[in-house]
Design an enzyme around this catalytic site. Structure first.
Site, PDB file in Angstrom:
ATOM      1  N   CYS A  11      -8.141  11.680  -8.609  1.00  0.00           N
ATOM      2  CA  CYS A  11      -7.738  11.554  -7.205  1.00  0.00           C
ATOM      3  C   CYS A  11      -8.990  11.264  -6.388  1.00  0.00           C
ATOM      4  O   CYS A  11     -10.009  10.813  -6.943  1.00  0.00           O
ATOM      5  CB  CYS A  11      -6.979  12.790  -6.728  1.00  0.00           C
ATOM      6  SG  CYS A  11      -7.928  14.317  -6.747  1.00  0.00           S
ATOM      7  N   ARG A  17      -5.188  17.223  -5.858  1.00  0.00           N
ATOM      8  CA  ARG A  17      -4.168  16.677  -6.748  1.00  0.00           C
ATOM      9  C   ARG A  17      -4.576  16.634  -8.216  1.00  0.00           C
ATOM     10  O   ARG A  17      -3.818  17.109  -9.077  1.00  0.00           O
ATOM     11  CB  ARG A  17      -3.770  15.263  -6.275  1.00  0.00           C
ATOM     12  CG  ARG A  17      -3.052  15.266  -4.941  1.00  0.00           C
ATOM     13  CD  ARG A  17      -3.006  13.884  -4.318  1.00  0.00           C
ATOM     14  NE  ARG A  17      -4.335  13.431  -3.913  1.00  0.00           N
ATOM     15  CZ  ARG A  17      -4.623  12.244  -3.427  1.00  0.00           C
ATOM     16  NH1 ARG A  17      -3.654  11.343  -3.317  1.00  0.00           N
ATOM     17  NH2 ARG A  17      -5.840  11.940  -3.050  1.00  0.00           N
ATOM     18  N   ASP A 129      -1.714  12.514  -0.480  1.00  0.00           N
ATOM     19  CA  ASP A 129      -2.895  13.352  -0.284  1.00  0.00           C
ATOM     20  C   ASP A 129      -2.503  14.547   0.598  1.00  0.00           C
ATOM     21  O   ASP A 129      -2.082  14.364   1.735  1.00  0.00           O
ATOM     22  CB  ASP A 129      -3.957  12.487   0.412  1.00  0.00           C
ATOM     23  CG  ASP A 129      -5.238  13.231   0.664  1.00  0.00           C
ATOM     24  OD1 ASP A 129      -5.276  14.456   0.464  1.00  0.00           O
ATOM     25  OD2 ASP A 129      -6.210  12.577   1.077  1.00  0.00           O
TER      26      ASP A 129
END
Ligand code: 4NP
Length: 162
Positions: A11, A17, A129
């Site tokens: 990420c 994440r 996000d």
């Protein structure tokens, strides 16, 4: 899966994440007794959080699902494209940055989007996000990652049978 299957989740910051995906995948693989068959890691395209534990909001949300996240953020590097079999990114920006960093066209074929493996969330193109989001953002990310990691593991098991 003859040798270890090596998966790298990627990420932006490697604090929300991708370390969560790493923790979820580790738990799934362990539950199936396949721990020895896998190498699972995560990295970020942005190095600004290098050395940090996952964001406390993600650690708390993961802990409520029984997962302890202990990864330390590290930047994605060129050697990762040689070392890992599959590089699984979360969104378009990760996808483009990973492609830019790949040492060759052949190695960039290892890059996949996490949403390719999501079965309960059809039509999704990215894992959002959660960094500037509230609590629900982290829960939504974990729901998507559980879906994607389950799909990824099933895809790898099918590959082995093929
Ligand atoms: P991640 O989340 O890419 O899922 O780890 C983010 C972490 C940090 C930042 C952005 C997204 N940041 O801007 O520092």
């Amino acid at each position: 899966m003859t040798d270890k299957y090596k998966i790298l989740f990627v990420c932006l910051g490697n604090i929300c994440r991708s370390p969560a995906a790493e923790g979820i995948m580790r738990a799934l693989v362990e539950r199936e007794g396949l721990t020895e068959r896998f190498e699972i890691d995560s990295a970020g395209t942005y190095a600004g959080h290098r050395g940090e534990l996952p964001d406390i909001r993600m650690r708390d949300a993961a802990a409520r699902r029984g997962l302890t996240l202990t990864h330390r953020s590290r930047p994605l590097c060129e050697a990762d494209f040689e070392r890992f079999d599959r590089i699984v990114v979360m969104d378009d920006m990760n996808y483009e940055n990973a492609h830019r960093m790949a040492p060759s066209r052949a190695l960039s074929d290892k890059i996949h989007r996490m949403t390719e493996f999501c079965r309960r969330h059809p039509g999704r193109t990215h894992i959002p996000d959660p960094y500037y989001e509230g609590h629900e953002g982290f829960e939504r990310v974990l729901d998507l990652l559980e879906d994607g990691c389950g799909g990824l593991l099933d895809a790898l098991k099918k590959e082995e049978k093929a």
